[in-house]
Design a protein around this motif. Sequence first.
Motif, mmCIF file in Angstrom:
data_model
loop_
_atom_site.group_PDB
_atom_site.id
_atom_site.type_symbol
_atom_site.label_atom_id
_atom_site.label_comp_id
_atom_site.label_asym_id
_atom_site.label_seq_id
_atom_site.Cartn_x
_atom_site.Cartn_y
_atom_site.Cartn_z
ATOM 1 N N ALA A 159 2.186 1.759 -3.489
ATOM 2 C CA ALA A 159 1.182 2.328 -4.320
ATOM 3 C C ALA A 159 1.109 3.658 -4.267
ATOM 4 O O ALA A 159 0.955 4.654 -5.204
ATOM 5 N N ASP B 44 2.072 7.070 -6.790
ATOM 6 C CA ASP B 44 0.919 8.258 -6.930
ATOM 7 C C ASP B 44 1.493 9.570 -6.507
ATOM 8 O O ASP B 44 1.630 10.520 -7.168
ATOM 9 N N ASN C 63 -9.254 12.345 -0.634
ATOM 10 C CA ASN C 63 -8.254 11.168 -0.977
ATOM 11 C C ASN C 63 -7.497 11.700 -2.228
ATOM 12 O O ASN C 63 -6.779 10.716 -3.204
ATOM 13 N N ASP C 64 -7.228 13.003 -2.715
ATOM 14 C CA ASP C 64 -6.680 13.642 -3.850
ATOM 15 C C ASP C 64 -5.575 14.502 -3.127
ATOM 16 O O ASP C 64 -5.407 14.980 -2.132
ATOM 17 N N SER D 98 -5.601 11.143 -7.790
ATOM 18 C CA SER D 98 -6.622 10.369 -6.726
ATOM 19 C C SER D 98 -5.863 9.070 -6.313
ATOM 20 O O SER D 98 -5.391 8.328 -7.278
ATOM 21 N N LEU D 99 -5.617 9.004 -5.100
ATOM 22 C CA LEU D 99 -4.989 7.958 -4.628
ATOM 23 C C LEU D 99 -5.720 6.645 -4.653
ATOM 24 O O LEU D 99 -6.904 6.590 -4.478
ATOM 25 N N ASP D 100 -5.126 5.527 -4.846
ATOM 26 C CA ASP D 100 -5.929 4.129 -5.136
ATOM 27 C C ASP D 100 -5.949 3.450 -3.862
ATOM 28 O O ASP D 100 -6.314 2.139 -3.856
ATOM 29 N N ARG D 101 -5.508 4.087 -2.787
ATOM 30 C CA ARG D 101 -5.646 3.365 -1.622
ATOM 31 C C ARG D 101 -6.647 4.727 -0.643
ATOM 32 O O ARG D 101 -6.159 5.686 -0.744
ATOM 33 N N LYS D 102 -7.332 4.030 0.299
ATOM 34 C CA LYS D 102 -8.069 5.094 1.088
ATOM 35 C C LYS D 102 -8.203 4.546 2.621
ATOM 36 O O LYS D 102 -8.210 3.300 2.842
ATOM 37 N N ASP E 192 0.709 -1.191 -0.103
ATOM 38 C CA ASP E 192 0.087 0.154 0.001
ATOM 39 C C ASP E 192 0.876 1.323 0.150
ATOM 40 O O ASP E 192 0.473 2.149 -0.689
#
Length: 210
Positions: A32, A36, A197-198, A49-53, A29
């Motif tokens: 990833a 980003d 999340n950006d 936009s992150l692909d982990r939240k 994570d």
Amino acid sequence: MTVRSDTSFRSAVSTDAPLKPGFADPVFDSQAVFRDLLVATAYPGRIVSLDRKLTAPRPFSSATAALCLSLMDFETPAWLDTGLDNNELTAWLRFHCSLPLTKTAANARFAIVSDPANLPPLQAFHQGDVEYPDRSTTLIIQVPSLADGPAMTWMGPGINGSIKVGIAGLPPQFWTDWDLNRELYPRGIDVFFTSGNDLIGLPRTIKVEA
């Protein structure tokens, strides 16, 4: 994770509220999110936009928390603005990042700001040394919006011509301070703006005009 036995660590995790979780898979994570982050650095002004939240401790947004987990560790002293000075958040940072906190902005490798309207002058943070410009403070500023603020024109490496960016919530002197920061190159600080999340990257090489 190796549990430290020092007093600050025991104090950090002994809060009444349960700690929010970090990454489900810390290695993959964080990698990833770091990818980003590299995109945001390579293409300043682009909303990434992150692909982990994450379910982050208040008042962190998901993106702010993810950057902390990806970038910070026991070797990176961090400075928090007064809006982040709460036991739940500092315990979370110390537990998941083993993060030392400093009260002096100039001593910080990272600075995290949740109240951008009261952001200190950029010159209050470490600008790096001539021999080691990469040792400057990296500033993470959590803002209400990455698109609804005054439109500013960004130009520089990674931007094809120019791009309009509307960061909301910044104090009026921020862009004046940024002009002074650019003049220090190769010294100077780099900035990441987060919202939800950006994120948007603002490297020290970027020129910004109204």
